[in-house]
Design an enzyme around this catalytic site. Structure first.
Site, PDB file in Angstrom:
ATOM      1  N   SER A 260      -4.423  35.664 -21.333  1.00  0.00           N
ATOM      2  CA  SER A 260      -4.766  36.818 -22.606  1.00  0.00           C
ATOM      3  C   SER A 260      -6.135  37.525 -23.206  1.00  0.00           C
ATOM      4  CB  SER A 260      -3.870  36.618 -24.058  1.00  0.00           C
ATOM      5  OG  SER A 260      -4.455  38.600 -24.860  1.00  0.00           O
TER       6      SER A 260
ATOM      7  N   HIS B  26      -4.717  39.037 -18.715  1.00  0.00           N
ATOM      8  CA  HIS B  26      -3.180  40.192 -18.976  1.00  0.00           C
ATOM      9  C   HIS B  26      -4.606  40.720 -20.098  1.00  0.00           C
ATOM     10  CE1 HIS B  26       0.540  39.996 -21.442  1.00  0.00           C
ATOM     11  NE2 HIS B  26      -0.402  40.532 -22.331  1.00  0.00           N
TER      12      HIS B  26
ATOM     13  N   ASP C  36      -4.297  43.059 -23.408  1.00  0.00           N
ATOM     14  CA  ASP C  36      -3.324  43.899 -24.543  1.00  0.00           C
ATOM     15  C   ASP C  36      -3.855  45.271 -25.341  1.00  0.00           C
ATOM     16  OD1 ASP C  36      -1.584  41.853 -25.259  1.00  0.00           O
ATOM     17  OD2 ASP C  36      -2.720  40.348 -24.859  1.00  0.00           O
TER      18      ASP C  36
ATOM     19  N   MET D  86      -3.337  48.596 -27.368  1.00  0.00           N
ATOM     20  CA  MET D  86      -2.700  48.477 -28.795  1.00  0.00           C
ATOM     21  C   MET D  86      -3.814  49.774 -29.090  1.00  0.00           C
ATOM     22  SD  MET D  86      -3.048  44.938 -30.748  1.00  0.00           S
ATOM     23  CE  MET D  86      -2.561  42.952 -29.571  1.00  0.00           C
TER      24      MET D  86
ATOM     25  N   HIS E 211      -0.618  45.545 -20.701  1.00  0.00           N
ATOM     26  CA  HIS E 211       0.425  44.667 -21.995  1.00  0.00           C
ATOM     27  C   HIS E 211       0.324  46.431 -22.427  1.00  0.00           C
ATOM     28  CE1 HIS E 211       2.373  42.646 -24.614  1.00  0.00           C
ATOM     29  NE2 HIS E 211       3.244  43.035 -24.946  1.00  0.00           N
TER      30      HIS E 211
ATOM     31  N   MET F 139       0.781  47.959 -25.822  1.00  0.00           N
ATOM     32  CA  MET F 139       1.277  48.448 -27.131  1.00  0.00           C
ATOM     33  C   MET F 139       1.208  49.274 -28.274  1.00  0.00           C
ATOM     34  SD  MET F 139       0.623  43.892 -27.671  1.00  0.00           S
ATOM     35  CE  MET F 139      -0.401  44.020 -26.719  1.00  0.00           C
TER      36      MET F 139
ATOM     37  N   MET G 179       8.389  38.403 -25.766  1.00  0.00           N
ATOM     38  CA  MET G 179       7.504  38.726 -26.901  1.00  0.00           C
ATOM     39  C   MET G 179       7.890  36.791 -27.398  1.00  0.00           C
ATOM     40  SD  MET G 179       4.436  40.372 -25.739  1.00  0.00           S
ATOM     41  CE  MET G 179       4.055  39.983 -27.892  1.00  0.00           C
TER      42      MET G 179
ATOM     43  N   ASP H  36       5.110  35.941 -23.809  1.00  0.00           N
ATOM     44  CA  ASP H  36       3.952  36.104 -24.883  1.00  0.00           C
ATOM     45  C   ASP H  36       3.489  36.060 -25.518  1.00  0.00           C
ATOM     46  OD1 ASP H  36       1.318  37.257 -24.968  1.00  0.00           O
ATOM     47  OD2 ASP H  36       1.886  39.371 -24.374  1.00  0.00           O
TER      48      ASP H  36
HETATM   49  C1  DX5 Z   1      -0.060  39.377 -28.593  1.00  0.00           C
HETATM   50  C2  DX5 Z   1      -1.168  40.059 -27.304  1.00  0.00           C
HETATM   51  C3  DX5 Z   1      -0.529  38.821 -27.280  1.00  0.00           C
HETATM   52  C4  DX5 Z   1      -1.855  37.886 -27.597  1.00  0.00           C
HETATM   53  C5  DX5 Z   1      -1.291  36.225 -27.482  1.00  0.00           C
HETATM   54  O1  DX5 Z   1      -0.068  40.875 -29.738  1.00  0.00           O
HETATM   55  O2  DX5 Z   1       0.277  40.317 -27.145  1.00  0.00           O
HETATM   56  O3  DX5 Z   1      -0.854  38.931 -25.333  1.00  0.00           O
HETATM   57  O4  DX5 Z   1      -3.194  37.714 -26.596  1.00  0.00           O
HETATM   58  O5  DX5 Z   1      -1.717  35.659 -27.636  1.00  0.00           O
HETATM   59  P1  DX5 Z   1      -2.126  33.929 -27.999  1.00  0.00           P
HETATM   60  O6  DX5 Z   1      -1.567  33.271 -26.643  1.00  0.00           O
HETATM   61  O7  DX5 Z   1      -3.162  33.528 -28.776  1.00  0.00           O
HETATM   62  O8  DX5 Z   1      -0.657  34.100 -28.867  1.00  0.00           O
HETATM   63 ZN    ZN Z   2       0.322  40.638 -24.525  1.00  0.00          ZN
END
Ligand code: DX5
Ligand code: ZN
Length: 219
Positions: free
Chosen positions: A7, A32, A34, A36, A65, A67, A136, A174
């Site tokens: 990630s 990956h 993320d 948001m 991903h 969100m 998740m 994840d």
């Molecule tokens: C959380 C993200 C993850 C995050 C995971 O909202 O979707 O991808 O980066 O981070 P770690 O591995 O540190 O839990």
């Molecule tokens: Zn993620």
């Protein structure tokens, strides 16, 4: 072999392109990303322009991903930015199913994700059009949280569902993934491990990735 998708949330954002190259050289299968929006989750990260900017640095599979609320509004922008796979949340406002159809129309792989408190009954209607299911194991929004082991049975449930239906589907996990929790997930049926803090903090990312790849057979 199990696939590993680091990630980039845990990367140094001031040198994101270099960090992407580092992840690829360490043997990662996917990167990956993320995304948001400050609405679906309380945090804001980056979007299509940043993804487009780093696309030129590597050919690694971009595993986005989302969100975000109403993901159907942004599928074309993520396709144009160079994503290979786009995962939406089944809990998102708007029309996640329409988003998945559009993701596939644009030649990308479609994923669907569920939060820790969401039962598998909520994700089931989306699985028929999914190339990937993302379980998740933390509340989305931030890296570095502790793994919620109560979510592991959902990995097994999706794996059984796919077997029952004769579907080939990646099952990704994840949140809070490290050597111990990652192994548990692979044993439950996960084919892809997503990890931020544990990989970026490790002294040797490449050996960590190769250890995880040996955890199990992938698709
Ligand atoms: C959380 C993200 C993850 C995050 C995971 O909202 O979707 O991808 O980066 O981070 P770690 O591995 O540190 O839990
Ligand atoms: Zn993620």
């Amino acid at each position: 072999m199990t696939k590993v998708s680091p990630s980039m949330l845990s990367a140094d954002f001031s040198r994101l392109g270099d960090e992407l190259v580092r992840v690829e050289k360490a043997g990662a299968d996917w990167a990956h990303l993320d995304v948001m929006d400050g609405m679906f989750v309380p945090n804001i990260t980056f979007g299509p322009p940043v993804i487009k900017a780093i696309r030129g640095r590597s050919r690694i599979t971009f595993d986005a991903h989302l969100m975000i609320q109403s993901p159907e509004r942004y599928v074309d922008a993520f396709a144009d930015a160079g994503c290979d796979m786009v995962t939406v949340h089944c809990e998102a406002e708007g029309d996640p199913a329409e988003a998945m159809d559009r993701i596939r129309e644009r030649g990308m792989k479609a994923g669907v994700s569920l939060n820790p408190e969401t039962p598998t009954s909520r994700i089931e209607p989306f699985l028929d059009k999914a190339d990937l299911a993302l379980v998740m194991t933390v509340h989305p929004g931030f890296g570095g949280q502790a793994f919620i082991s109560d979510c592991v049975p959902k990995i097994s449930w999706i794996s059984e569902w796919a077997k029952r239906k004769g579907r080939r589907m990646e099952i990704s996990v994840d949140g809070g993934v490290n050597s111990v929790t990652g192994k548990t997930c692979v044993e439950a049926g996960a084919t892809v491990l997503v990890a931020g803090s544990s990989l970026f903090k490790s002294a040797d990312m490449a050996s960590q990735i190769s250890e995880w790849k040996a955890y199990g057979p992938s698709l």
